[in-house]
Scaffold this active site. Structure first.
Site, PDB file in Angstrom:
ATOM      1  N   ALA A 133       2.947  -0.651   4.855  1.00  0.00           N
ATOM      2  CA  ALA A 133       2.391  -0.694   6.206  1.00  0.00           C
ATOM      3  C   ALA A 133       1.956  -2.094   6.637  1.00  0.00           C
ATOM      4  O   ALA A 133       1.903  -2.374   7.841  1.00  0.00           O
ATOM      5  CB  ALA A 133       1.208   0.267   6.314  1.00  0.00           C
TER       6      ALA A 133
ATOM      7  N   PRO B 100       0.793  -1.220   0.000  1.00  0.00           N
ATOM      8  CA  PRO B 100       0.000   0.000   0.000  1.00  0.00           C
ATOM      9  C   PRO B 100       0.831   1.277   0.000  1.00  0.00           C
ATOM     10  O   PRO B 100       1.865   1.361   0.649  1.00  0.00           O
ATOM     11  CB  PRO B 100      -0.834  -0.108   1.281  1.00  0.00           C
ATOM     12  CG  PRO B 100      -0.144  -1.099   2.131  1.00  0.00           C
ATOM     13  CD  PRO B 100       0.560  -2.025   1.203  1.00  0.00           C
ATOM     14  N   ASN B 101       0.333   2.222  -0.763  1.00  0.00           N
ATOM     15  CA  ASN B 101       0.866   3.579  -0.894  1.00  0.00           C
ATOM     16  C   ASN B 101       2.172   3.673  -1.660  1.00  0.00           C
ATOM     17  O   ASN B 101       2.648   4.771  -1.926  1.00  0.00           O
ATOM     18  CB  ASN B 101       0.999   4.259   0.482  1.00  0.00           C
ATOM     19  CG  ASN B 101      -0.332   4.403   1.166  1.00  0.00           C
ATOM     20  OD1 ASN B 101      -1.291   4.889   0.563  1.00  0.00           O
ATOM     21  ND2 ASN B 101      -0.419   3.949   2.396  1.00  0.00           N
TER      22      ASN B 101
ATOM     23  N   GLU C 107      12.777  -9.154   1.802  1.00  0.00           N
ATOM     24  CA  GLU C 107      11.970  -8.013   2.254  1.00  0.00           C
ATOM     25  C   GLU C 107      12.782  -6.741   2.032  1.00  0.00           C
ATOM     26  O   GLU C 107      13.958  -6.687   2.396  1.00  0.00           O
ATOM     27  CB  GLU C 107      11.663  -8.202   3.731  1.00  0.00           C
ATOM     28  CG  GLU C 107      10.867  -7.095   4.368  1.00  0.00           C
ATOM     29  CD  GLU C 107      10.638  -7.327   5.855  1.00  0.00           C
ATOM     30  OE1 GLU C 107       9.935  -6.502   6.457  1.00  0.00           O
ATOM     31  OE2 GLU C 107      11.157  -8.318   6.417  1.00  0.00           O
TER      32      GLU C 107
ATOM     33  N   ARG D 150      12.604   4.667  12.799  1.00  0.00           N
ATOM     34  CA  ARG D 150      11.351   5.417  12.702  1.00  0.00           C
ATOM     35  C   ARG D 150      10.494   5.162  13.934  1.00  0.00           C
ATOM     36  O   ARG D 150      10.988   4.676  14.951  1.00  0.00           O
ATOM     37  CB  ARG D 150      10.645   5.035  11.394  1.00  0.00           C
ATOM     38  CG  ARG D 150      11.527   5.410  10.180  1.00  0.00           C
ATOM     39  CD  ARG D 150      10.851   5.261   8.886  1.00  0.00           C
ATOM     40  NE  ARG D 150       9.689   6.133   8.807  1.00  0.00           N
ATOM     41  CZ  ARG D 150       8.709   5.955   7.938  1.00  0.00           C
ATOM     42  NH1 ARG D 150       8.745   4.966   7.079  1.00  0.00           N
ATOM     43  NH2 ARG D 150       7.684   6.773   7.919  1.00  0.00           N
TER      44      ARG D 150
ATOM     45  N   TYR E  78      11.019   8.673   1.598  1.00  0.00           N
ATOM     46  CA  TYR E  78      11.012   7.580   0.630  1.00  0.00           C
ATOM     47  C   TYR E  78      11.776   7.875  -0.658  1.00  0.00           C
ATOM     48  O   TYR E  78      11.885   7.010  -1.521  1.00  0.00           O
ATOM     49  CB  TYR E  78       9.570   7.199   0.289  1.00  0.00           C
ATOM     50  CG  TYR E  78       8.785   6.779   1.506  1.00  0.00           C
ATOM     51  CD1 TYR E  78       9.069   5.583   2.154  1.00  0.00           C
ATOM     52  CD2 TYR E  78       7.779   7.576   2.026  1.00  0.00           C
ATOM     53  CE1 TYR E  78       8.372   5.190   3.287  1.00  0.00           C
ATOM     54  CE2 TYR E  78       7.070   7.190   3.154  1.00  0.00           C
ATOM     55  CZ  TYR E  78       7.374   6.006   3.781  1.00  0.00           C
ATOM     56  OH  TYR E  78       6.686   5.626   4.903  1.00  0.00           O
TER      57      TYR E  78
ATOM     58  N   HIS F 194      12.711  -2.395   2.347  1.00  0.00           N
ATOM     59  CA  HIS F 194      12.101  -1.148   2.811  1.00  0.00           C
ATOM     60  C   HIS F 194      12.999   0.006   2.399  1.00  0.00           C
ATOM     61  O   HIS F 194      14.217  -0.048   2.617  1.00  0.00           O
ATOM     62  CB  HIS F 194      11.923  -1.148   4.330  1.00  0.00           C
ATOM     63  CG  HIS F 194      10.966  -2.179   4.790  1.00  0.00           C
ATOM     64  ND1 HIS F 194       9.612  -2.032   4.672  1.00  0.00           N
ATOM     65  CD2 HIS F 194      11.180  -3.403   5.334  1.00  0.00           C
ATOM     66  CE1 HIS F 194       9.016  -3.121   5.141  1.00  0.00           C
ATOM     67  NE2 HIS F 194       9.959  -3.971   5.537  1.00  0.00           N
TER      68      HIS F 194
ATOM     69  N   ASN G  77       8.098  -5.414  -0.758  1.00  0.00           N
ATOM     70  CA  ASN G  77       8.037  -4.247   0.115  1.00  0.00           C
ATOM     71  C   ASN G  77       6.575  -4.157   0.520  1.00  0.00           C
ATOM     72  O   ASN G  77       5.745  -3.653  -0.229  1.00  0.00           O
ATOM     73  CB  ASN G  77       8.490  -2.982  -0.607  1.00  0.00           C
ATOM     74  CG  ASN G  77       8.472  -1.776   0.320  1.00  0.00           C
ATOM     75  OD1 ASN G  77       7.813  -1.773   1.350  1.00  0.00           O
ATOM     76  ND2 ASN G  77       9.183  -0.735  -0.069  1.00  0.00           N
TER      77      ASN G  77
ATOM     78  N   ARG H 167       5.002  11.112  -2.448  1.00  0.00           N
ATOM     79  CA  ARG H 167       4.635  10.955  -1.040  1.00  0.00           C
ATOM     80  C   ARG H 167       5.892  10.998  -0.173  1.00  0.00           C
ATOM     81  O   ARG H 167       6.755  10.141  -0.288  1.00  0.00           O
ATOM     82  CB  ARG H 167       3.905   9.622  -0.820  1.00  0.00           C
ATOM     83  CG  ARG H 167       3.585   9.338   0.628  1.00  0.00           C
ATOM     84  CD  ARG H 167       2.886   7.982   0.783  1.00  0.00           C
ATOM     85  NE  ARG H 167       2.765   7.652   2.189  1.00  0.00           N
ATOM     86  CZ  ARG H 167       3.317   6.574   2.760  1.00  0.00           C
ATOM     87  NH1 ARG H 167       4.006   5.713   2.034  1.00  0.00           N
ATOM     88  NH2 ARG H 167       3.175   6.368   4.039  1.00  0.00           N
TER      89      ARG H 167
END
Length: 149
Positions: free
Chosen positions: A80, A13-14, A101, A110, A26, A103, A77, A21
């Site tokens: 969320a 998502p996103n 994985e 964070r 990012y 990111h 990735n 964004r």
């Protein structure tokens, strides 16, 4: 597991909003740019790559389940869903190939809720905090591991 050298690249998502964004978190590279670069890099490594993105958890689960018959590796990735999705964990644990994985940001630097990854429990490895380069490193790791087999 298939013996192919096919890789499924999944973004959650996103991530379709990359480039616009929170570029300070990012980066400014778009998802389309990342996907195109990964497809080209995969070719150079003797791999094929199919890229998909979804904002829907169930769709990602469906793709992971179908990947069991088609792909030797998954780069994911999960966005969320990293921190919330036991469903993705379960699907990835049923996948017999490599799982990397990725990111873009360092999730460990964070907010505390981002420090835990369900996906990591099923991942062969994780690359965090290196921006879009993380995808390149994931492909290199997959190519090396598939050559070892």
């Amino acid at each position: 597991m298939t013996q192919s050298r096919s890789v499924l690249l999944l973004n959650g998502p996103n991530l379709n909003l990359l480039g616009t964004r929170q570029p300070e978190v990012y980066g400014s590279t778009t998802l389309a740019e990342i996907e195109a670069r990964c497809i080209e890099q995969a070719k150079g490594l003797g791999l094929t790559l199919e890229a998909r993105q979804s904002n829907h958890e169930g769709e990602l689960v469906d793709w992971i389940q179908a990947a069991r018959q088609q792909f030797a590796a998954i780069i994911i990735n999960p966005g969320a869903f990293t921190h919330t999705s036991v469903a993705l964990l379960d699907a990835l644990q049923a996948f017999e190939g490599l799982v990397i994985e990725v990111h873009l940001s360092n999730i460990h630097r964070r907010e505390s809720f981002r420090h835990h990854s369900y996906v990591s429990l099923a991942a062969t490895g994780a690359i965090v905090g290196l921006g879009a380069q993380g995808y390149d490193l994931a492909l290199q790791a997959i190519a090396a591991r598939l050559t070892e087999v």
